[in-house]
Scaffold this motif. Structure first.
Motif, PDB file in Angstrom:
ATOM      1  N   LEU A 512      29.084  41.621  48.172  1.00 51.22           N
ATOM      2  CA  LEU A 512      28.774  40.592  49.165  1.00 51.22           C
ATOM      3  C   LEU A 512      28.773  39.216  48.522  1.00 51.22           C
ATOM      4  CD1 LEU A 512      27.972  39.805  52.020  1.00 51.22           C
ATOM      5  CD2 LEU A 512      25.583  40.257  51.423  1.00 51.22           C
ATOM      6  N   PHE A 513      28.257  39.131  47.311  1.00 51.92           N
ATOM      7  CA  PHE A 513      28.249  37.849  46.604  1.00 51.92           C
ATOM      8  C   PHE A 513      29.673  37.348  46.384  1.00 51.92           C
ATOM      9  CE2 PHE A 513      28.677  35.608  42.538  1.00 51.92           C
ATOM     10  CZ  PHE A 513      27.860  34.513  42.764  1.00 51.92           C
ATOM     11  N   ARG A 514      30.564  38.244  45.974  1.00 47.12           N
ATOM     12  CA  ARG A 514      31.954  37.848  45.735  1.00 47.12           C
ATOM     13  C   ARG A 514      32.632  37.426  47.037  1.00 47.12           C
ATOM     14  NH1 ARG A 514      33.724  42.788  41.627  1.00 47.12           N
ATOM     15  NH2 ARG A 514      32.802  41.900  39.725  1.00 47.12           N
ATOM     16  N   GLN A 515      32.325  38.123  48.126  1.00 51.32           N
ATOM     17  CA  GLN A 515      32.915  37.762  49.413  1.00 51.32           C
ATOM     18  C   GLN A 515      32.472  36.359  49.833  1.00 51.32           C
ATOM     19  OE1 GLN A 515      31.898  40.389  52.618  1.00 51.32           O
ATOM     20  NE2 GLN A 515      32.856  39.121  54.179  1.00 51.32           N
ATOM     21  N   ARG A 516      31.197  36.069  49.676  1.00 51.13           N
ATOM     22  CA  ARG A 516      30.703  34.736  50.024  1.00 51.13           C
ATOM     23  C   ARG A 516      31.328  33.673  49.136  1.00 51.13           C
ATOM     24  NH1 ARG A 516      24.492  34.198  51.868  1.00 51.13           N
ATOM     25  NH2 ARG A 516      24.474  35.783  53.487  1.00 51.13           N
ATOM     26  N   ARG A 517      31.474  33.996  47.856  1.00 51.52           N
ATOM     27  CA  ARG A 517      32.071  33.017  46.950  1.00 51.52           C
ATOM     28  C   ARG A 517      33.509  32.715  47.332  1.00 51.52           C
ATOM     29  NH1 ARG A 517      29.739  29.232  44.672  1.00 51.52           N
ATOM     30  NH2 ARG A 517      31.467  28.094  45.559  1.00 51.52           N
ATOM     31  N   ARG A 518      34.257  33.742  47.747  1.00 52.45           N
ATOM     32  CA  ARG A 518      35.635  33.526  48.196  1.00 52.45           C
ATOM     33  C   ARG A 518      35.667  32.656  49.450  1.00 52.45           C
ATOM     34  NH1 ARG A 518      36.286  39.083  46.803  1.00 52.45           N
ATOM     35  NH2 ARG A 518      35.936  39.644  48.989  1.00 52.45           N
ATOM     36  N   GLN A 519      34.749  32.912  50.377  1.00 48.35           N
ATOM     37  CA  GLN A 519      34.708  32.113  51.601  1.00 48.35           C
ATOM     38  C   GLN A 519      34.360  30.664  51.300  1.00 48.35           C
ATOM     39  OE1 GLN A 519      31.869  34.533  53.812  1.00 48.35           O
ATOM     40  NE2 GLN A 519      33.495  35.230  55.181  1.00 48.35           N
TER      41      GLN A 519
END
Length: 595
Positions: A512-519
C-alpha cells in the motif's frame, strides 16, 4: 454465471443466507446493504449514527438491495438527480489508465458506478449550517457591515483621510422614491419615463469615463476578467460584467478598483494589443515606486467609493438580490485577494468570503444555477474559498451538493465538477480531531473513489496533446493539454488527490505504501509538467498552477526535486504576482520540519 464488464466469466460469490438479512424489506437502505439490523429510527437510524454513515430510506415496497446501490443522494439531496436521465455526450478515453493503475476502455465502465458516486453524498460544512447564518433578507447587509467595519478601522488606524461617516449604513426605512446616488444621473437622461424598464440603481445612458478610467477598464477586460473566467466557457466576467458596469456605479467602481490594484501588484504593467488605449497618466509601465504607490491609492479610493455606493443602495430589496450585487461582491473579494498582503489588509479577504457565502445562499446561487452570471460567480467564489480553507486548515463554506450525475456532464461541466470535489477534499484535510482512524480511512477512500470516478469519465479532450522530453535543467517533462481550462482541471484533480493521500491514515503494509508513493509521484510529475508548459504564456493558468505546485511540494522528499519545485513555484509567482513569495518560505519551512 455472471460476467465482468470485459466479458470474462467469473465464479459466483457465495449467497448470504436469509438469516443475515438478504430478504429484509424494512430498515434503511444503508443497513440493508451492509446486512445489519436496523432500528428504523428516522431521519438517521442508530446503526448509521453509530458508524457515521449516510442513512438513506427508500420509497415503500423497495425490498431489494440493488435499489440501495442505485440512489444518488441522501435524504437532503433534491430528487432532480434521479430524473436526470439524459445520455452523456462525452466519451471515455480509449486505452487510458485510472489513477489507481487499472486500465479503462471505452464502454467498459458500469453505469451504476456513476449513479452512486460518493462525491454527491459528502457531509456539509459545520461552519455554514449553524444558527449564526443571517436570514436571506439581511445577508447582504451583514456582508456590507463586515466590509464597512474593516474599512472604518483601516481609515482610523492608517489615517487614510477618507470620510468614514459615508460608510455608515442608513437605518431609515426605504422611501417610495429611491434616493439614488447622484453619480447615477447622467445629464443626457431625460426626466420623462423611460421607454424600457430600468432598475432605479442603474443609468439609462452609459456612464462616462475619463481616459485613466478607460485605461483601467480595458485592463480589467483584457487581463483581470480572464482570470475569473478560467472555468467559465461563457466568460461572464469578461463579456457580461463590463456591460453591466457601464450602467451601475457600484459595479463600475469595484471593477476600476480591482484593475488598479492588479496593475499595482505587477511591477510592470502588461500591455494588451487587442485594444488601443487612450493617452492617460497611468498608461505607461509603473516602473517607479511612486507610480505603484499612486495606483494603490487610486485602487483604495475606488474601493471606498464602492462601499459608499453600497451603503446608499443596499436597503433596496431588489438591488440586494440583483445580479449586479453578486458581481460586485466577487470583484470586491478579488480586489481583497490581490490586496491580501497589502499594508492596509488585516485578513479582511478571508473574513469577507463568509459574507459572500451569505449572499450566495440568500440568492439561492449554486454551481448549477440557470442564470449564467450567478453560476459563474458561485464557482469564482468557491475557487477563492478553497485556497483560503486549505491554508487555514478549515472546511470550505459551501453547503451545496450537485444533482447531475457524472455521466450526464459536458466536458466543461466536468472541469467545474472537479473544483467541487476538491472542496470536499479540502474538508477532509481540515484540522478536525473528532474522527477516529477507521472513519478517516473510510472517508479518504470515498474521496479517492470520487476522484477516480471523475477521472474515468473524462473525454479525450482532457488528455495531453503532446509531452516534451525533460531537459537537463528540469526534472519534469512539459505536458501540453489544450484548452488551458482542461489543463487546469487536471492540475486541480492531482492537487485534490495529493491532499487526500497525505492526510489519510494508513494501516496497510509495504504494498500500500508503494502504491501511494506511485500515485503521489504521478501527481507531482503531472502538475509540474503542466505548469512548465502553461505558466509562461497564460496568466489565468498561473492562478491554478501556484496552488497545485505548492501541493506537489508537500509530498516530494529528495533535495533535487524540492529545488526544482522551488524554481517552478517562484517562476509561477512571478507570472501571477499572487500570492507573495513568502509562500516559498512556507514550503521550505515545511520540508525542514518534516526532515
Amino acid at each position: 454465471m455472471p460476467f465482468s464488464p470485459t466479458g470474462i466469466s467469473k465464479p459466483r460469490k457465495p449467497r448470504p443466507s436469509r438469516a443475515r438479512g438478504l430478504r429484509t424489506s424494512t430498515g434503511c437502505l444503508t443497513c440493508r446493504k451492509r446486512r445489519v439490523k436496523c432500528d428504523e429510527t428516522r431521519p438517521r437510524c442508530g446503526q448509521c449514527a453509530k458508524s457515521d454513515r449516510d442513512c438513506v430510506y427508500g420509497a415503500p415496497n423497495t425490498p431489494t438491495l440493488e435499489n440501495a446501490a442505485s440512489l444518488t443522494e441522501s435524504p437532503e439531496q433534491p430528487s432532480t438527480a434521479r430524473r436526470n436521465t439524459a445520455t452523456s455526450a462525452t466519451g471515455i478515453p480509449g486505452n487510458t489508465h485510472s489513477p489507481g493503475g487499472c486500465s479503462s476502455l471505452v464502454g467498459d465502465i458500469d453505469p451504476q458506478l456513476f449513479m452512486s458516486s460518493p462525491e454527491l453524498r459528502f457531509d456539509l460544512s459545520p461552519l455554514t449550517i449553524t444558527t449564526s447564518v443571517p436570514s436571506p433578507n439581511s445577508a447582504p447587509l451583514e456582508w456590507y457591515d463586515l466590509l464597512a467595519e474593516d474599512a472604518i478601522s483601516n481609515i482610523q488606524k492608517h489615517n487614510l483621510g477618507f470620510d468614514q461617516t459615508s460608510l455608515s449604513r442608513r437605518q431609515s426605512p426605504v422611501p417610495e422614491t429611491p434616493d439614488v446616488d447622484p453619480q447615477l444621473l447622467s445629464p443626457s437622461i431625460s426626466h420623462e419615463p423611460p421607454v424600457h424598464h430600468v432598475e432605479p440603481w442603474n443609468t439609462v445612458g452609459t456612464i462616462s469615463l475619463t481616459d485613466d478610467e478607460l485605461s483601467l477598464f480595458q485592463h480589467y477586460v483584457n487581463v483581470v476578467g480572464p482570470i475569473l473566467d478560467m472555468f467559465d466557457p461563457m466568460r461572464h466576467f469578461t463579456l457580461v460584467v463590463p456591460r453591466l458596469a457601464v450602467h451601475n456605479v457600484g459595479l463600475l467602481k469595484s471593477l476600476l478598483a480591482i484593475a488598479a490594484r492588479h496593475l499595482a501588484l505587477h511591477s510592470v504593467q502588461q500591455r494588451t494589443q487587442s485594444v488601443q488605449r487612450p493617452r492617460s497618466s497611468i498608461n505607461g509601465p509603473p516602473e517607479t515606486n511612486n507610480q505603484v504607490k499612486a495606483l494603490k491609492q487610486v485602487a483604495t479610493q475606488y474601493y471606498y467609493e464602492t462601499l459608499h455606493y453600497l451603503s446608499k443602495n443596499l436597503l433596496y430589496p431588489v438591488y440586494a438580490k440583483s445580479g449586479e450585487i453578486i458581481a460586485t461582491a466577487i470583484l470586491i473579494s478579488t480586489y481583497e485577494m490581490f490586496d491580501a498582503e497589502g499594508s492596509y489588509n488585516d485578513g479582511g479577504w478571508e473574513r469577507h468570503l463568509r459574507g459572500i457565502f451569505w449572499i450566495q445562499r440568500s440568492q439561492d446561487n449554486n454551481g448549477e444555477s440557470h442564470d449564467g452570471l450567478r453560476r459563474a460567480a458561485w464557482w469564482a467564489w468557491l475557487r477563492q474559498d478553497i485556497w483560503v480553507a486549505f491554508r487555514e486548515s478549515r472546511r470550505v463554506l459551501t453547503i451545496w451538493r450537485p444533482t447531475k450525475r457524472l455521466m450526464d456532464l459536458s466536458p466543461d461541466e466536468l472541469a467545474t465538477r472537479i473544483v467541487y470535489i476538491t472542496a470536499r477534499c479540502v474538508d477532509f484535510a481540515a484540522n478536525e480531531k473528532q474522527y477516529d482512524m477507521a472513519l478517516r480511512i473510510g472517508l479518504g477512500d470515498r474521496l479517492l473513489q470520487a476522484l477516480d470516478d471523475w477521472y474515468r469519465q473524462l473525454p479525450p479532450s482532457f488528455r495531453p496533446i503532446y509531452t516534451l522530453p525533460a531537459d537537463d535543467t528540469s526534472m519534469f517533462s512539459p505536458i501540453w493539454i489544450h484548452p488551458p481550462v482542461y489543463a487546469a482541471a487536471m492540475q486541480t484533480f492531482h492537487f485534490a488527490r495529493i491532499i487526500v493521500l497525505i492526510n489519510q491514515p494508513s494501516v496497510g503494509g509495504l504494498n500500500l505504501f508503494r502504491q501511494r508513493r506511485r500515485q503521489l509521484d504521478e501527481s507531482v510529475d503531472t502538475i509540474c509538467g503542466i505548469a512548465m508548459m502553461h505558466q509562461g504564456q497564460d496568466l489565468p493558468s498561473a492562478f491554478v498552477n501556484f496552488q497545485a505546485v505548492y501541493a506537489a511540494g508537500l509530498c516530494v522528499q529528495t533535495p533535487a526535486k524540492q529545488n526544482a519545485i522551488l524554481r517552478l513555484l517562484e517562476t509561477t509567482l512571478d507570472v501571477g504576482k499572487f500570492p507573495p513569495k513568502t509562500l516559498l518560505d512556507d514550503l521550505v519551512r515545511y520540508w525542514r520540519e518534516e526532515s
